[in-house]
Design a protein around this motif. Structure first.
Motif, short mmCIF file in Angstrom:
data_model
loop_
_atom_site.label_atom_id
_atom_site.label_comp_id
_atom_site.label_asym_id
_atom_site.label_seq_id
_atom_site.Cartn_x
_atom_site.Cartn_y
_atom_site.Cartn_z
N UNK A 134 -23.89 -23.92 25.86
CA UNK A 134 -25.12 -23.40 25.48
C UNK A 134 -25.50 -22.08 26.39
N UNK A 135 -25.49 -22.20 27.67
CA UNK A 135 -25.71 -20.94 28.56
C UNK A 135 -24.72 -19.81 28.27
N UNK A 136 -23.52 -20.22 27.96
CA UNK A 136 -22.52 -19.23 27.79
C UNK A 136 -22.98 -18.54 26.43
N UNK A 137 -23.12 -19.21 25.36
CA UNK A 137 -23.84 -18.64 24.25
C UNK A 137 -24.79 -17.68 24.35
N UNK A 138 -25.94 -18.34 24.77
CA UNK A 138 -26.85 -17.36 25.14
C UNK A 138 -26.71 -16.01 25.87
N UNK A 139 -25.75 -16.10 26.99
CA UNK A 139 -25.55 -14.94 27.81
C UNK A 139 -24.97 -14.09 26.58
N UNK A 140 -23.86 -14.34 25.81
CA UNK A 140 -23.14 -13.38 25.33
C UNK A 140 -23.97 -13.01 24.03
N UNK A 141 -24.91 -13.66 23.68
CA UNK A 141 -25.73 -13.35 22.53
C UNK A 141 -26.90 -12.32 22.58
N UNK A 142 -27.40 -12.22 23.96
CA UNK A 142 -28.20 -11.55 24.39
C UNK A 142 -28.13 -9.98 23.96
N UNK A 143 -26.98 -9.39 24.57
CA UNK A 143 -26.37 -7.99 24.42
C UNK A 143 -26.53 -7.68 22.97
N UNK A 144 -26.10 -8.49 22.09
CA UNK A 144 -26.28 -8.29 20.66
C UNK A 144 -27.32 -8.10 20.09
N UNK A 145 -28.38 -9.08 20.58
CA UNK A 145 -29.79 -8.91 19.87
C UNK A 145 -30.32 -7.67 20.49
N UNK A 146 -30.22 -7.21 21.87
CA UNK A 146 -30.54 -5.94 22.19
C UNK A 146 -30.23 -4.82 21.46
N UNK A 147 -28.82 -4.72 21.27
CA UNK A 147 -28.29 -3.72 20.18
C UNK A 147 -28.79 -3.62 18.72
N UNK A 148 -29.14 -4.81 18.36
CA UNK A 148 -29.79 -4.62 16.87
C UNK A 148 -31.45 -4.38 16.84
N UNK A 149 -31.89 -4.73 18.04
CA UNK A 149 -33.50 -4.44 18.15
C UNK A 149 -33.85 -2.90 18.67
N UNK A 150 -33.05 -2.64 19.52
CA UNK A 150 -33.32 -1.04 20.16
C UNK A 150 -33.27 -0.07 19.09
N UNK A 151 -32.52 0.16 18.04
CA UNK A 151 -32.74 1.09 17.34
C UNK A 151 -33.90 1.37 16.36
N UNK A 152 -34.47 -0.11 16.04
CA UNK A 152 -35.80 -0.10 15.33
C UNK A 152 -36.88 0.43 16.42
N UNK A 153 -36.79 0.06 17.75
CA UNK A 153 -37.69 0.51 18.60
C UNK A 153 -37.93 1.96 18.63
N UNK A 154 -36.52 2.55 18.67
CA UNK A 154 -36.35 4.03 18.92
C UNK A 154 -36.78 4.83 17.69
N UNK A 155 -36.83 4.17 16.58
CA UNK A 155 -37.33 5.08 15.16
C UNK A 155 -38.63 4.89 15.18
N UNK A 156 -39.46 3.84 15.86
CA UNK A 156 -40.86 3.72 15.58
C UNK A 156 -41.60 4.78 16.18
N UNK A 157 -42.62 5.26 15.54
CA UNK A 157 -43.41 6.37 16.00
C UNK A 157 -44.34 6.17 17.09
N UNK A 158 -44.62 6.96 17.91
CA UNK A 158 -45.34 6.46 19.07
C UNK A 158 -46.81 6.43 18.68
N UNK A 159 -47.11 7.35 17.60
CA UNK A 159 -48.56 7.38 17.00
C UNK A 159 -48.92 6.15 16.45
N UNK A 160 -48.19 5.12 16.33
CA UNK A 160 -48.47 3.82 15.82
C UNK A 160 -49.22 2.90 17.12
N UNK A 161 -48.55 3.10 18.17
CA UNK A 161 -49.17 2.43 19.49
C UNK A 161 -50.51 3.12 19.89
N UNK A 162 -50.41 4.53 19.65
CA UNK A 162 -51.54 5.25 20.23
C UNK A 162 -52.64 5.07 19.17
#
Length: 269
Positions: A134-162
């Motif tokens: 379980x620990x091993x699978x969590x460890x190698x899965x976290x970088x995959x999730x980061x790469x999937x989520x990061x592009x959506x964060x980068x394309x989100x306009x800062x004006x939404x948060x403001x």
């Protein structure tokens, strides 16, 4: 251009044939009454019945899905937090360093990761089994999730948060009602990718699994070494069909979430 498109389509067709022909060959002979991977002599479902009548195999299937679901959920939570930390890191050097370290884990050979975890658990005295897998699978899965989520964060306009902050939203409200709904497609993509990687992983699991606990990938490898059995074909066919269902489910969820996030776009002034 037309000639180039023609050769491009031909190339894609050849690639898909090479990738999928062995899978369909395996699936076709899972119904062979002759018990061999050649000379189809009749249709039968006996090997599928054999799979569902094997109690030990059903326990292994349960183990595999429990590990995959737990590791995917936990990895998704940590992956989203990691992507947020990287995206809003104030120092570019620190941000690029964290992103590079994340990418290194993606491209590192599974054998190296598996051997590293084996040494790590041995030093700590952790018994190889459910926890180590379980620990091993969590460890190698976290970088995959980061790469999937990061592009959506980068394309989100800062004006939404403001805009949310101007309306008096707290940090938690900004996260839960603005950021998370917007990046939901990336979160679901990361979850399903982590789930798929966990279900299919062999190399890392082979190193960290112990006596009394195993997963489907390791079990299929062990049975394949003992000789050809079409029950392996049947089991592999069921896994492939389940993966197809996951992909289709992710497609519809992603499509629905994409429509939902369109309303969050701030119109230009």
């Amino acid at each position: 251009m037309k000639k180039g498109n023609k050769w491009g389509k031909l190339y894609l067709a050849v690639v898909f044939i090479v990738l999928y022909a062995p899978i369909f060959y395996l699936m076709f002979y899972s119904f062979n009454a002759g018990g061999k991977m050649s000379h189809f002599s009749g249709f039968t479902l006996d090997y599928y019945k054999e799979v569902f009548q094997d109690t030990r195999l059903l326990i292994i299937v349960l183990n595999t899905f429990v590990v995959a679901l737990l590791s995917s959920v936990i990895a998704t939570i940590f992956g989203v937090l990691g992507a947020l930390a990287i995206r809003y890191m104030p120092r570019p050097f620190t941000k690029n360093s964290l992103l590079s370290l994340n990418n290194v884990l993606i491209v590192s050979p599974d054998v190296v990761i598996g051997a590293s975890f084996l040494i790590f658990f041995t030093i700590l005295g952790v018994k190889l089994g459910f926890i180590s897998v379980l620990v091993s699978h969590i460890a190698f899965s976290i970088p995959i999730v980061v790469l999937m989520v990061l592009p959506k964060l980068q394309e989100m306009s800062p004006t939404l948060i403001d805009a949310a902050r101007d309306l008096g939203a707290s940090q938690w409200n900004v996260l839960s009602k603005v950021i998370l709904p917007y990046i939901a497609p990336g979160v679901f993509a990361g979850f399903f990718m982590a789930l798929t990687y966990s279900l299919d992983d062999f190399a890392v699991t082979f190193f960290v699994t112990g006596n009394g606990f195993t997963t489907l990938s390791v079990e299929i490898y062990s049975r394949a070494r003992q000789g050809i059995s079409l029950s392996i074909n049947a089991l592999s066919t069921l896994l492939f069909l389940f993966t197809i269902v996951l992909v289709i489910g992710y497609y519809f969820i992603n499509k629905r979430n994409a429509k939902g996030t369109q309303g969050l776009e701030v119109p230009p002034k």
